[in-house]
Scaffold this motif. Structure first.
Motif, PDB file in Angstrom:
ATOM      1  N   GLU A  97      -1.774  10.457   3.348  1.00  0.00           N
ATOM      2  CA  GLU A  97      -2.035   9.025   3.526  1.00  0.00           C
ATOM      3  C   GLU A  97      -0.733   8.245   3.664  1.00  0.00           C
ATOM      4  O   GLU A  97      -0.638   7.320   4.478  1.00  0.00           O
ATOM      5  N   VAL A  98       0.257   8.608   2.858  1.00  0.00           N
ATOM      6  CA  VAL A  98       1.571   7.956   2.970  1.00  0.00           C
ATOM      7  C   VAL A  98       2.131   8.165   4.363  1.00  0.00           C
ATOM      8  O   VAL A  98       2.572   7.216   5.034  1.00  0.00           O
ATOM      9  N   GLU A 125      -4.976  16.992  -4.526  1.00  0.00           N
ATOM     10  CA  GLU A 125      -5.035  15.535  -4.468  1.00  0.00           C
ATOM     11  C   GLU A 125      -3.672  14.959  -4.083  1.00  0.00           C
ATOM     12  O   GLU A 125      -3.587  13.987  -3.334  1.00  0.00           O
ATOM     13  N   ARG A 126      -2.610  15.568  -4.578  1.00  0.00           N
ATOM     14  CA  ARG A 126      -1.264  15.114  -4.194  1.00  0.00           C
ATOM     15  C   ARG A 126      -1.065  15.257  -2.685  1.00  0.00           C
ATOM     16  O   ARG A 126      -0.498  14.380  -2.039  1.00  0.00           O
ATOM     17  N   ARG A 185       2.037   1.694  -3.519  1.00  0.00           N
ATOM     18  CA  ARG A 185       0.930   2.141  -4.379  1.00  0.00           C
ATOM     19  C   ARG A 185       0.681   3.637  -4.199  1.00  0.00           C
ATOM     20  O   ARG A 185       0.529   4.391  -5.173  1.00  0.00           O
ATOM     21  N   LEU A 186       0.656   4.090  -2.943  1.00  0.00           N
ATOM     22  CA  LEU A 186       0.391   5.505  -2.675  1.00  0.00           C
ATOM     23  C   LEU A 186       1.519   6.393  -3.177  1.00  0.00           C
ATOM     24  O   LEU A 186       1.268   7.472  -3.736  1.00  0.00           O
ATOM     25  N   ARG A 202      -3.349  15.201  -0.389  1.00  0.00           N
ATOM     26  CA  ARG A 202      -4.155  14.188   0.291  1.00  0.00           C
ATOM     27  C   ARG A 202      -3.437  12.846   0.289  1.00  0.00           C
ATOM     28  O   ARG A 202      -3.373  12.162   1.324  1.00  0.00           O
ATOM     29  N   VAL A 203      -2.889  12.481  -0.869  1.00  0.00           N
ATOM     30  CA  VAL A 203      -2.181  11.201  -0.975  1.00  0.00           C
ATOM     31  C   VAL A 203      -0.916  11.213  -0.116  1.00  0.00           C
ATOM     32  O   VAL A 203      -0.594  10.226   0.549  1.00  0.00           O
ATOM     33  N   ARG A 220       1.173   6.692  -6.840  1.00  0.00           N
ATOM     34  CA  ARG A 220       0.045   7.573  -7.177  1.00  0.00           C
ATOM     35  C   ARG A 220       0.427   9.043  -6.997  1.00  0.00           C
ATOM     36  O   ARG A 220       0.090   9.882  -7.840  1.00  0.00           O
ATOM     37  N   TYR A 221       1.130   9.352  -5.942  1.00  0.00           N
ATOM     38  CA  TYR A 221       1.570  10.730  -5.711  1.00  0.00           C
ATOM     39  C   TYR A 221       2.391  11.231  -6.900  1.00  0.00           C
ATOM     40  O   TYR A 221       2.175  12.339  -7.399  1.00  0.00           O
ATOM     41  N   GLU A 269       0.832  -1.203   0.000  1.00  0.00           N
ATOM     42  CA  GLU A 269       0.000   0.000   0.000  1.00  0.00           C
ATOM     43  C   GLU A 269       0.873   1.261   0.000  1.00  0.00           C
ATOM     44  O   GLU A 269       0.555   2.241  -0.686  1.00  0.00           O
TER      45      GLU A 269
END
Length: 206
Positions: free
Chosen positions: A52-53, A45-46, A32-33, A48-49, A36-37, A29
């Motif tokens: 999450e990281v 959105e960057r 994946r994050l 936010r991701v 995505r970033y 995960e």
């Protein structure tokens, strides 16, 4: 020769409840994050991701330092050397992310620190899956891997989610200082999620 955790099936790792399988799921995960970033263009959105990281990395590392690395030191002959290596990586990640959180989004030096932080996280994952976790797998049985996994998951769910320079890398002092800070972190995370729609203008008419 020890096989990397990445190369094994869930069954070979001791089942989904094994600490090895739980670690690998979190590592996947994280990757994946981070991917995505790097692929995103939208600044909000960057961010936010990225959050999450950060939240995943720090709760994961705290559970490692509280539950998993003590088990490695007890069970693996050169466990002290192995865990010292990953603890040093964790400290470097901690320092970089603390710097990132002090800088404004979009600052050039911030993006460079994000890049370096991601590189360190990926190196940490490789060291854990290729060096440390296979040694633990050799040293303990499946039942023990599952018991460690259950304790690891309990700690991870209540762990700090941001860097804190005052928190040491080893128990019991990391738990004594880290657990109260986790309450503040999780309130901060919840507040950030609540404010995000307001910042983006999606909360409805003013």
């Amino acid at each position: 020769m020890s096989r990397s955790v990445e190369e094994q099936t869930v069954e070979q790792l001791g089942g989904p409840g094994s600490v090895l399988a739980r670690q690998r799921r979190d590592h996947a995960e994280m990757n994946r994050l981070m991917d995505r970033y790097r692929a995103l263009d939208d600044g909000a959105e960057r961010e936010r991701v990225l959050q999450e990281v950060v939240q995943l990395v720090f709760s994961h590392a705290f559970a490692e330092e509280t539950v998993l690395w003590p088990a490695v030191r007890r069970s693996v002959r050169d466990g002290e050397e192995l865990t010292s290596r990953v603890e040093e990586e964790h400290q470097q990640i901690n320092d970089l992310v603390a710097d990132i959180e002090r800088l404004s989004p979009g600052a050039p030096e911030r993006e460079e620190k994000v890049r370096r932080g991601f590189a360190l996280i990926r190196q940490d994952i490789r060291d854990e899956e290729g060096l440390v976790l296979p040694r633990l797998q050799e040293a303990v049985d499946t039942a023990q891997l599952r018991r460690i996994g259950a304790a690891w998951e309990t700690v991870r769910r209540t762990a700090p989610t941001h860097p804190h320079p005052v928190v040491p890398r080893r128990p019991p002092r990391n738990a004594l200082l880290g657990v109260p800070l986790s309450v503040l972190d999780r309130l901060r995370d919840a507040l950030g999620r609540a404010l995000r729609p307001l910042r983006s203008g999606r909360s409805g008419p003013a």
